[in-house]
Scaffold this active site. Structure first.
Site, PDB file in Angstrom:
ATOM      1  N   GLU A 281       5.111  -2.851   5.610  1.00 10.40           N
ATOM      2  CA  GLU A 281       5.663  -3.080   4.347  1.00 10.40           C
ATOM      3  C   GLU A 281       6.500  -1.978   3.800  1.00 10.40           C
ATOM      4  O   GLU A 281       6.004  -0.938   3.212  1.00 10.40           O
ATOM      5  CB  GLU A 281       4.482  -3.354   3.229  1.00 10.40           C
ATOM      6  CG  GLU A 281       5.368  -3.843   1.805  1.00 10.40           C
ATOM      7  CD  GLU A 281       4.885  -3.556   0.462  1.00 10.40           C
ATOM      8  OE1 GLU A 281       5.400  -4.040  -0.586  1.00 10.40           O
ATOM      9  OE2 GLU A 281       3.951  -2.526   0.560  1.00 10.40           O
TER      10      GLU A 281
ATOM     11  N   ASP B 121       0.281  -1.442   3.797  1.00  7.18           N
ATOM     12  CA  ASP B 121       0.803  -1.499   2.303  1.00  7.18           C
ATOM     13  C   ASP B 121       1.369  -0.423   2.033  1.00  7.18           C
ATOM     14  O   ASP B 121       0.987   0.772   2.499  1.00  7.18           O
ATOM     15  CB  ASP B 121      -0.152  -1.973   1.522  1.00  7.18           C
ATOM     16  CG  ASP B 121       0.200  -2.053  -0.121  1.00  7.18           C
ATOM     17  OD1 ASP B 121       1.096  -2.974  -0.296  1.00  7.18           O
ATOM     18  OD2 ASP B 121      -0.250  -1.285  -0.864  1.00  7.18           O
TER      19      ASP B 121
END
Length: 647
Positions: A368, A315
């Protein structure tokens, strides 16, 4: 009577301590935390923690009435590592570390390496043994480790376990209940992987797991660590790979967590300008500290080693790479060279990926990353960050912006559906229709589509078709497979009541058929990351909002021809260029009545003729369905047997 034994002279060893402080102790979970030990004359748990600025450290819990100092840890060296063996402590005991800060006050902290934790709102760590589970996936892992992940299908079901489905009284399903219900469901509907939004222990449900206190503990919301092992084991039994969402960028500020762990900034930067992440109300990790590097890399390898997961979606990589990305501070941060890059974080990411792939060569490490930072999915030795996949956020932004337009306006924005092919092979991309696109008023995928009810479903069908045939691996957020109408409601289960409506049942039938077709059609994934796997037939028909292209496999003749129509117009006798002469079967048409469409099909084989068109040597005339996708493959006996059309 709880007694303290002398610290074993062999553990932690000098070499372990050296590696930890060097930033290369990649199996730190074997040294730190609470570990069960048994010998001829003793049985209990050994506790080890890093708290270099503490004056004293002790273990407190129910076993000593939470009395600080009663069960002290010994400082094993100047390194700031403390350890002790406590006799007669059993599995399942609540505990924390009582840490004397440099100012002399006592603070209680959960174990950073704890394997299990109390269920929220309680915050203590629990002693836990991770041995004893009998894994059944050894054959599956041997098969997995022989596969070439880049040239295999990958269709990921992104899932938030707390809101996929709940019990009638609103309680959460357990890991075991989810394993027995969720996994067969996604297998039946054609998914190959499941990605779990963070299941590491976290105090606040509505952080969705992205603000963590227990990096080594699967959340107790759904059961025990061995229950989670059963979940992963069941995934493998159903041929489903497991990806965990992981947040090494930042951590939550809750007082029992990592923040100011020994009374000073420890896991977070000591420079207050670098500490805070105001947008998320969290602390950044300090990537300049070798001990933090050891903690995080050990954590990644821990989940793969102990829980057999296949890898991670990492993330907020952009906010790690750039000092000012998503940073609401009232001033601009600079690195030592005057630039915007977080040099220490970049070095950490390279080290992380190198360490993971050295132990698990077939791991999935997905970034990401939303900027144009180069070589994200290239090997470290080639100058890259070392991930093997990157989320294609640009494609998602463009295609959703396009699909929201009224079909009459799409001709003016045709580049939004073709531009991605200019960079589609610059990285190993995953196309993510993730939860990020379905919250905070962004609406569900279905509810983003324009038009009346029929057109919304038809728009979504052609969107999914283009998604599935565009180069790149695929990710779809839960509920999207049956066209959930409302955006994601994180405190409620999915709207399973929609199965009472034919439109949603038909859409699930379509998405399931499309998923299985994708899995069984090698030209749709064999060359996902190589330019030879894609060829435009006609990308320029903006006036009619139609695109056509070829997806190619490795073998000669392994290809399919795809036509997408992004308007409600139907075209009969529509000519397209074809790469070879022969009879072509319509293998899938999103406008089939069984999928909720109008039934504008190519029911019989279509023969190409030697009339050049669209820079192809051959061409043929087809029916192009409204707001639909149609896929053709050259006729064979096997393909003729599987083609099914509802008349």
């Amino acid at each position: 009577m709880i007694t303290i034994e002398n610290v074993p002279q062999h553990y932690p060893s000098d070499i372990d301590l050296y590696l930890f402080h060097e930033g290369t102790l990649y199996e730190g979970y074997k040294m730190f935390g609470a570990h069960f030990e048994r010998s001829e004359d003793r049985e209990g748990f050994r506790f080890t923690v890093w708290a270099p600025n503490a004056g004293k450290v002790s273990v407190v819990g129910d076993f000593n009435n939470w009395e600080a100092g009663k069960n002290p840890l010994a400082r094993v060296s100047k390194s700031g590592v403390w350890t002790a063996f406590i006799k007669d402590i059993r599995e399942g005991e609540r505990y924390k570390y009582a840490i004397q800060t440099p100012e002399g006050s006592i603070i209680l902290k959960a174990d950073p390496y704890a394997f299990y934790a109390e269920t929220r709102p309680s915050t203590a760590s629990l002693t836990c043994r991770l041995d004893g589970y009998e894994w059944q996936d050894s054959k599956w892992i041997r098969k997995r480790d022989k596969e070439d992940i880049y040239h295999r299908p990958m269709l990921v079901y992104e899932c938030h376990l707390g809101s996929w489905k709940k019990k009638e009284d609103g309680r959460l399903l357990t890991y075991r209940e989810l394993a027995d219900e969720l996994i067969p469901y996604i297998r039946e509907n054609g998914f190959t992987h499941i990605e779990l939004m963070p299941i590491m222990e976290h105090p606040y449900d509505r952080s969705w797991g992205y603000q963590i206190t227990g990096y080594y503990a699967p959340t107790s919301r759904f059961g025990t660590p061995k229950d989670f092992m059963y979940f992963v084991d069941t995934c493998h039994e159903h041929d489903i790979s497991v990806i965990l969402d992981w947040t090494p960028a930042h951590f939550c500020r809750d007082t029992h967590g990592l923040g100011r762990f020994d009374g000073t900034p420890l896991y977070e930067p000591t420079d207050p300008k670098l500490t805070d992440r105001p947008q998320w109300g969290t602390y950044n990790f300090d990537f300049s500290k070798n001990e933090v590097i050891s903690f995080l890399i050990s954590n990644a390898r821990f989940w793969m080693d102990v829980y057999h997961v296949e890898g991670f979606r990492i993330d907020a990589v952009s906010s790690m790479i750039y000092l000012n990305h998503n940073n609401d501070l009232p001033f601009e941060l600079k690195n030592k060279n005057g630039g915007d890059e977080n040099l220490e974080a970049i070095a950490f990411l390279k080290k992380l990926n190198t360490a993971v792939f050295s132990k698990f060569p077939k791991a999935l490490m997905m970034a990401e990353e939303a900027t144009d930072y180069p070589l994200v999915s290239s090997p470290v030795e080639d100058g890259g960050l070392g991930f093997n996949y990157k989320w294609n956020m640009g494609w998602v932004h463009d295609i959703l912006r396009y699909m929201k337009l009224d079909p009459s306006e799409r001709r003016n924005h045709h580049q939004l559906i073709t531009f991605s092919m200019l960079y589609a092979f610059s990285e190993n991309f995953v196309l993510p229709f993730s939860h990020d696109e379905l919250v905070y008023g962004k609406r569900s995928l279905l509810n983003k589509m324009p038009g009346d009810e029929w057109q919304r479903f038809a728009n979504l069908r052609v969107l999914y078709g283009y998604f599935m045939t565009h180069p790149g691996k695929k990710l779809l957020f839960m509920g999207s497979e049956f066209a959930q109408f409302d955006e994601w409601k994180d405190l409620e289960q999915l709207d399973w009541n929609l199965f009472g409506f034919k439109t949603h049942r038909s859409f699930l039938h379509y998405s399931s058929e499309l998923n299985h077709f994708y899995q069984n059609t090698s030209c749709l994934w064999r060359l996902d990351h190589e330019g030879e796997g894609f060829e435009w037939i006609d990308p320029n028909d903006a006036q009619q909002s139609i695109i056509s292209f070829i997806r190619k496999g490795k073998r000669k003749g392994d290809y399919c021809v795809i036509v997408c129509n992004f308007t409600p117009a139907v075209y009969h006798h529509f000519r397209i260029g074809m790469p070879a002469e022969g009879n072509y079967l319509e293998m899938l048409n999103s406008d089939a009545k069984e999928f909720g469409g109008s039934g504008q099909l190519n029911r019989k084989p279509v023969q190409s003729v030697p009339e050049p068109y669209h820079n192809q040597k051959f061409s043929m005339e087809i029916t192009v369905p409204p707001l639909g996708i149609t896929i053709f493959m050259k006729e064979t006996k096997k393909r003729s047997a599987v083609v099914r059309h509802i008349k």
